[in-house]
Design an enzyme around this catalytic site. Structure first.
Site, PDB file in Angstrom:
ATOM      1  N   SER A 239     -28.351  10.697  29.535  1.00 26.81           N
ATOM      2  CA  SER A 239     -28.590   9.393  30.156  1.00 26.81           C
ATOM      3  C   SER A 239     -29.182   9.611  31.542  1.00 26.81           C
ATOM      4  O   SER A 239     -29.343  10.745  31.992  1.00 26.81           O
ATOM      5  CB  SER A 239     -27.281   8.614  30.267  1.00 26.81           C
ATOM      6  OG  SER A 239     -26.507   9.168  31.316  1.00 26.81           O
ATOM      7  N   LYS A 240     -29.446   8.517  32.219  1.00 32.17           N
ATOM      8  CA  LYS A 240     -30.084   8.591  33.542  1.00 32.17           C
ATOM      9  C   LYS A 240     -29.289   9.453  34.525  1.00 32.17           C
ATOM     10  O   LYS A 240     -29.848  10.006  35.463  1.00 32.17           O
ATOM     11  CB  LYS A 240     -30.240   7.176  34.116  1.00 32.17           C
ATOM     12  CG  LYS A 240     -31.266   6.354  33.362  1.00 32.17           C
ATOM     13  CD  LYS A 240     -32.255   5.697  34.334  1.00 32.17           C
ATOM     14  CE  LYS A 240     -33.421   5.070  33.613  1.00 32.17           C
ATOM     15  NZ  LYS A 240     -33.079   3.791  32.993  1.00 32.17           N
ATOM     16  N   ARG A 241     -27.981   9.536  34.285  1.00 34.12           N
ATOM     17  CA  ARG A 241     -27.154  10.354  35.182  1.00 34.12           C
ATOM     18  C   ARG A 241     -27.640  11.804  35.205  1.00 34.12           C
ATOM     19  O   ARG A 241     -27.416  12.536  36.160  1.00 34.12           O
ATOM     20  CB  ARG A 241     -25.697  10.365  34.704  1.00 34.12           C
ATOM     21  CG  ARG A 241     -24.940   9.090  34.990  1.00 34.12           C
ATOM     22  CD  ARG A 241     -23.510   9.206  34.515  1.00 34.12           C
ATOM     23  NE  ARG A 241     -23.440   9.401  33.067  1.00 34.12           N
ATOM     24  CZ  ARG A 241     -22.950  10.479  32.472  1.00 34.12           C
ATOM     25  NH1 ARG A 241     -22.479  11.463  33.188  1.00 34.12           N
ATOM     26  NH2 ARG A 241     -22.928  10.576  31.154  1.00 34.12           N
ATOM     27  N   HIS A 242     -28.278  12.226  34.108  1.00 39.36           N
ATOM     28  CA  HIS A 242     -28.727  13.625  34.018  1.00 39.36           C
ATOM     29  C   HIS A 242     -30.133  13.830  34.566  1.00 39.36           C
ATOM     30  O   HIS A 242     -30.678  14.914  34.488  1.00 39.36           O
ATOM     31  CB  HIS A 242     -28.687  14.082  32.554  1.00 39.36           C
ATOM     32  CG  HIS A 242     -27.333  13.977  31.933  1.00 39.36           C
ATOM     33  ND1 HIS A 242     -27.008  13.004  31.027  1.00 39.36           N
ATOM     34  CD2 HIS A 242     -26.220  14.723  32.111  1.00 39.36           C
ATOM     35  CE1 HIS A 242     -25.738  13.153  30.665  1.00 39.36           C
ATOM     36  NE2 HIS A 242     -25.243  14.176  31.307  1.00 39.36           N
ATOM     37  N   GLY A 243     -30.738  12.784  35.112  1.00 37.49           N
ATOM     38  CA  GLY A 243     -32.115  12.894  35.594  1.00 37.49           C
ATOM     39  C   GLY A 243     -32.996  11.923  34.824  1.00 37.49           C
ATOM     40  O   GLY A 243     -32.487  11.082  34.080  1.00 37.49           O
TER      41      GLY A 243
END
Ligand code: GLU
Length: 465
Positions: A239-243
């Site tokens: 998800s966006k948390r990973h980039g």
């Protein structure tokens, strides 16, 4: 054997993300390898969530990755008449029925099931309803078998069995007359002759319902290959948390499409211990047999490593053309100045992304050097006066403006000042580029051209304080 027909069927409700791009790539590669047909279908039946902007973004990303389709794009929103006729067919054969239960009634049933710790499932109130209420809105439901099981042999995951008792009576047409995903995907895959469905394994639970629909509609059931999902480094769904998760965001961050393709394919597929694959290699080597069953883990460092590899080995002419856009993003116009391909040659060994390359290339095109204040304070001091004077003297008379000749000239500066090369190069580097990091200063000057190089050294000489 009939020709392989595969498809990529994105819903245009956002950008093309990493997972979708990998699914598209696997389909594309197999189609190319087997001389099959790659169909693109835009699944835009959810009118409220689908946007033209997303369609454009998906098409742009596919084209950037080089994933050209052989047929399509087809748009589901243009095929509603077909879907309606298939609803009629199911109603006529008794394989589907109209359900008049209101949302409130359904909610009450759901709550009751929850209280009684039963799996919420439509209870079949309208299955055999005789008292058809006039003028009441209805959905159309598929009459799923209550007994037995459906088994399919997934090309990646092996045999998978679902008990029919688990299955709900799926809605195929909503109250507003629009058809649902599980229904239209079957009609389209069948009507478009798709014989192998490669998609993410988040759809695996839909597959038995879809198989039952194929059968009820009298279609041949295709083969399925469900690709494991992609996780972040913490083993959670990517998800966006990973980039960045959007493919095009990586272009903007300075990644090359061939690095992205190479990276994506390795998220789930392997070929011995090889890591570097061109598209041509992949068309030859790709096969579902080497797609693993477990989830792929997204590793940004590896993507960066591949990008550096492709920048290092890329054709300077082509990278130069790409560099133009990255420079434009920095508001640097490269119409005047050294040829882009020459600049690329000085930087491709040292830059991991095109953004990094643009930052280092900008100094060749900016009319004014952008000085890093720290570098100026340290290297553009009064003490450098003899270095600048000697350099200007040596270089002014230089006819043959080549790296080697410039190096010789700086050798003479070393002699006359008694300084080591580093002591000369660093102030010059600041004068020419504004900072302390660049390729060999002689190469920089050669590429920059005599006029610009001398003007910059003169300007810096005037700044010494
Ligand atoms: N439109 C579906 C999605 O984007 C595609 C499902 C499928 O490939 O069957 O998830």
């Amino acid at each position: 054997m009939s020709q392989l027909r595969v498809r990529f069927a994105p819903s245009p409700t956002g950008y093309l993300h990493i997972g979708g791009a990998r699914t598209a790539l696997f389909n594309y590669l197999l189609a190319r390898k087997e001389k099959g047909c790659f169909v693109l279908r835009i699944e835009d039946t959810d009118v409220a969530r689908s946007t033209q902007e997303s369609v454009d973004a998906i098409l742009q990303a596919m084209s950037w990755l080089g994933l050209s389709c052989d047929e399509g794009p087809y748009y589901q929103s243009e095929r509603f008449d077909l879907y309606r006729s298939k609803v009629e067919q199911l109603l006529a054969s008794g394989a589907a029925y109209r359900c008049y239960c209101t949302p409130e009634e359904l909610e009450a049933k759901r709550k009751l099931a929850e209280q009684e710790k039963r799996k919420p499932k439509y209870d079949g109130t309208c299955r055999d309803r005789q008292d058809v209420p006039a003028d009441r809105p209805y959905v159309v439901r598929f009459r799923a078998p209550q007994e037995g099981a459906t088994t399919f042999n997934d090309r990646i995951k092996g045999a998978i069995t679902f008990q029919h008792a688990e299955l709900d009576d799926l809605i195929v047409q909503r109250t507003d007359g629009t058809p649902t995903y599980n229904f239209v995907v079957v009609i389209d895959d069948a009507e478009m002759g798709i014989n192998l469905v490669i998609r993410g394994d988040d759809h695996i639970n839909n597959t038995p319902r879809q198989i039952l629909l194929y059968q009820a509609l009298g279609y041949e059931v295709p083969e399925f290959a469900h690709v494991p999902m992609i996780l972040g480094s913490d083993q959670k769904r990517l998800s966006k948390r990973h980039g960045a998760t959007s493919v095009m965001a990586y272009r903007d961050l300075g990644y090359l499409p061939e690095a992205m393709v190479n990276y994506l394919v390795r998220l789930g597929w392997s070929y011995g211990d090889e890591e570097i694959f061109s598209m041509e290699d992949l068309v030859e080597k790709f096969s579902l047999d080497n797609v693993g069953r477990s989830a792929g883990v997204f590793n940004p460092e590896k993507l960066l490593w591949l990008n550096a590899h492709y920048i290092k080995t890329g054709d300077p002419q082509r990278l130069g053309e790409l560099l133009r856009d990255y420079l434009a993003a920095l508001e640097v116009n490269c119409d005047n100045g050294p040829p882009l391909s020459e600049v690329v040659k000085t930087l491709q060994e040292r830059c991991k992304t095109m953004v990094e390359m643009a930052e280092q290339a900008a100094c060749y095109y900016r009319s004014e050097v952008e000085f890093d204040p720290k570098a100026t304070a340290k290297f553009l001091t009064e003490a450098q006066q003899p270095v600048f004077a000697a350099t200007l003297e040596q270089l002014a008379g230089l006819e043959d403006w080549q790296e080697g000749a410039i190096e010789e000239a700086l050798g003479k500066v070393m002699e006359s000042t008694g300084l080591k090369f580093g002591k000369i190069a660093q102030p010059l580097r600041v004068a020419l580029t504004g900072g302390t990091v660049s390729p060999s200063i002689c190469l920089v000057m050669a590429v920059m051209g005599k006029e610009m190089a001398l003007a910059r050294i003169e300007r810096a000489a005037g700044m010494l304080a």
